[in-house]
Design a protein around this motif. Sequence first.
Motif, PDB file in Angstrom:
ATOM      1  N   GLU A 269       0.852  -1.199   0.000  1.00 21.84           N
ATOM      2  CA  GLU A 269       0.000   0.000   0.000  1.00 21.84           C
ATOM      3  C   GLU A 269       0.878   1.236   0.000  1.00 21.84           C
ATOM      4  O   GLU A 269       1.732   1.388   0.875  1.00 21.84           O
ATOM      5  CB  GLU A 269      -0.895   0.020   1.237  1.00 21.84           C
ATOM      6  N   ILE A 270       0.660   2.097  -0.991  1.00 20.80           N
ATOM      7  CA  ILE A 270       1.413   3.350  -1.070  1.00 20.80           C
ATOM      8  C   ILE A 270       0.412   4.492  -0.977  1.00 20.80           C
ATOM      9  O   ILE A 270      -0.504   4.591  -1.802  1.00 20.80           O
ATOM     10  CB  ILE A 270       2.200   3.453  -2.400  1.00 20.80           C
ATOM     11  N   GLU A 271       0.600   5.318   0.043  1.00 18.51           N
ATOM     12  CA  GLU A 271      -0.284   6.476   0.183  1.00 18.51           C
ATOM     13  C   GLU A 271       0.526   7.747  -0.059  1.00 18.51           C
ATOM     14  O   GLU A 271       1.642   7.875   0.449  1.00 18.51           O
ATOM     15  CB  GLU A 271      -0.859   6.516   1.607  1.00 18.51           C
ATOM     16  N   ILE A 272       0.000   8.642  -0.879  1.00 22.94           N
ATOM     17  CA  ILE A 272       0.566   9.995  -0.961  1.00 22.94           C
ATOM     18  C   ILE A 272      -0.550  10.919  -0.502  1.00 22.94           C
ATOM     19  O   ILE A 272      -1.680  10.875  -1.038  1.00 22.94           O
ATOM     20  CB  ILE A 272       1.089  10.342  -2.367  1.00 22.94           C
ATOM     21  N   THR A 273      -0.245  11.718   0.519  1.00 22.69           N
ATOM     22  CA  THR A 273      -1.327  12.394   1.244  1.00 22.69           C
ATOM     23  C   THR A 273      -2.211  13.263   0.349  1.00 22.69           C
ATOM     24  O   THR A 273      -3.414  13.315   0.546  1.00 22.69           O
ATOM     25  CB  THR A 273      -0.759  13.230   2.408  1.00 22.69           C
ATOM     26  N   GLY A 274      -1.644  13.926  -0.666  1.00 22.06           N
ATOM     27  CA  GLY A 274      -2.484  14.789  -1.507  1.00 22.06           C
ATOM     28  C   GLY A 274      -3.173  14.053  -2.633  1.00 22.06           C
ATOM     29  O   GLY A 274      -3.918  14.676  -3.414  1.00 22.06           O
ATOM     30  N   ILE A 275      -2.933  12.750  -2.757  1.00 25.57           N
ATOM     31  CA  ILE A 275      -3.490  12.024  -3.913  1.00 25.57           C
ATOM     32  C   ILE A 275      -4.449  10.917  -3.476  1.00 25.57           C
ATOM     33  O   ILE A 275      -5.627  10.919  -3.840  1.00 25.57           O
ATOM     34  CB  ILE A 275      -2.352  11.419  -4.788  1.00 25.57           C
ATOM     35  N   GLY A 276      -3.991   9.957  -2.719  1.00 24.82           N
ATOM     36  CA  GLY A 276      -4.835   8.828  -2.326  1.00 24.82           C
ATOM     37  C   GLY A 276      -3.987   7.602  -2.046  1.00 24.82           C
ATOM     38  O   GLY A 276      -2.855   7.720  -1.551  1.00 24.82           O
ATOM     39  N   LEU A 277      -4.525   6.429  -2.393  1.00 20.57           N
ATOM     40  CA  LEU A 277      -3.887   5.158  -2.027  1.00 20.57           C
ATOM     41  C   LEU A 277      -3.788   4.240  -3.244  1.00 20.57           C
ATOM     42  O   LEU A 277      -4.782   4.016  -3.938  1.00 20.57           O
ATOM     43  CB  LEU A 277      -4.732   4.479  -0.947  1.00 20.57           C
ATOM     44  N   LEU A 278      -2.590   3.719  -3.470  1.00 23.40           N
ATOM     45  CA  LEU A 278      -2.354   2.716  -4.527  1.00 23.40           C
ATOM     46  C   LEU A 278      -2.098   1.398  -3.807  1.00 23.40           C
ATOM     47  O   LEU A 278      -1.198   1.309  -2.963  1.00 23.40           O
ATOM     48  CB  LEU A 278      -1.127   3.123  -5.361  1.00 23.40           C
ATOM     49  N   ARG A 279      -2.878   0.377  -4.141  1.00 26.60           N
ATOM     50  CA  ARG A 279      -2.848  -0.871  -3.367  1.00 26.60           C
ATOM     51  C   ARG A 279      -2.702  -2.043  -4.317  1.00 26.60           C
ATOM     52  O   ARG A 279      -3.532  -2.212  -5.219  1.00 26.60           O
ATOM     53  CB  ARG A 279      -4.210  -0.957  -2.663  1.00 26.60           C
ATOM     54  N   ASN A 280      -1.644  -2.834  -4.168  1.00 24.73           N
ATOM     55  CA  ASN A 280      -1.437  -3.966  -5.084  1.00 24.73           C
ATOM     56  C   ASN A 280      -0.970  -5.202  -4.331  1.00 24.73           C
ATOM     57  O   ASN A 280       0.015  -5.141  -3.590  1.00 24.73           O
ATOM     58  CB  ASN A 280      -0.357  -3.625  -6.121  1.00 24.73           C
TER      59      ASN A 280
END
Length: 285
Positions: A269-280
């Motif tokens: 899970e990669i979160e960038i606070t101004g964008i959202g969450l990428l989950r793979n």
Amino acid sequence: MKLCRFKNKQGEVRVGLVADDSTLLDLTPAGVNQMHPLLESDNPVSQLNQIGKQNLPRLALSEIQLCAPVERQEVWAAGVTYLRSKTARMKESDFSATAYDKVYAAERPELFFKSIAEKVVATGEPAGIRRDTRWNVPEPELALVLNSKGKIVGHTIGNDMSSRDIEGENLLYLPQAKIYDRSCALGPWIMVGATEATAREWKIRLAIRRNGESVFAGETSVGQIKRRFEELAGFLFRSQAFPHGAVLLTGTGIVPPETFTLQARDMVEIEITGIGLLRNPVMVV
Ligand code: DO4
Ligand code: MG
């Protein structure tokens, strides 16, 4: 404004504008079938504002499937843009340590080709680790979305999946460490309208879970990136045209300890606070 590509219940790929935490607007009735014309326009934010005022179908995020937010752009990546990446790579290989040290300080950045658009995996889809490696990591990175003029028109989240044993053995093996099936994930959408100053305030967080338990967590800040975004984009567009635009990953600042390697079925899970969450989830390819 969050611009996305999604598949509806009928399996048709459409362009959407995320309206809130649980819904999006389908932009098809407004004549938007591709992101490209919007990203090429002089002011995508005002265009999206106008389009968003129309009476458009609202769909629940739970009933659609997000697609990777790329159409025909090549995906490239910058490397060794954070001090953390430089020191980790110098430790990984005596053989290549000088190269990493030099590129961190050099005027010309490290830029490498990462993926064609159709090979990019979306949020929710498996990201790959190579079957002929023993040391694999995700690289959580801010990705710049560039139009054909080289202008930064948005930001998304990238995972530059990497085989550190291949990369560490010999720097000439870098393309094999970096480019293979499912080695690039992007998503969940493109955040349009943020300036570099705003993006530099964002935090990047990486969480890796195995059987539901946390096996690694790390955090960095976009502000730690050594080079300005326009500098990276400028080098990419030197002597090379991108008629469909390009996506440029900006390097990793989070490196798990040397004892850590990804395994099949881990969840990244990669979160960038101004964008959202990428989950793979992870699979062996
Ligand atoms: O030079 C090797 C790759 C660097 C990289 O991908 C990064 O720093 O993110
Ligand atoms: Mg990287």
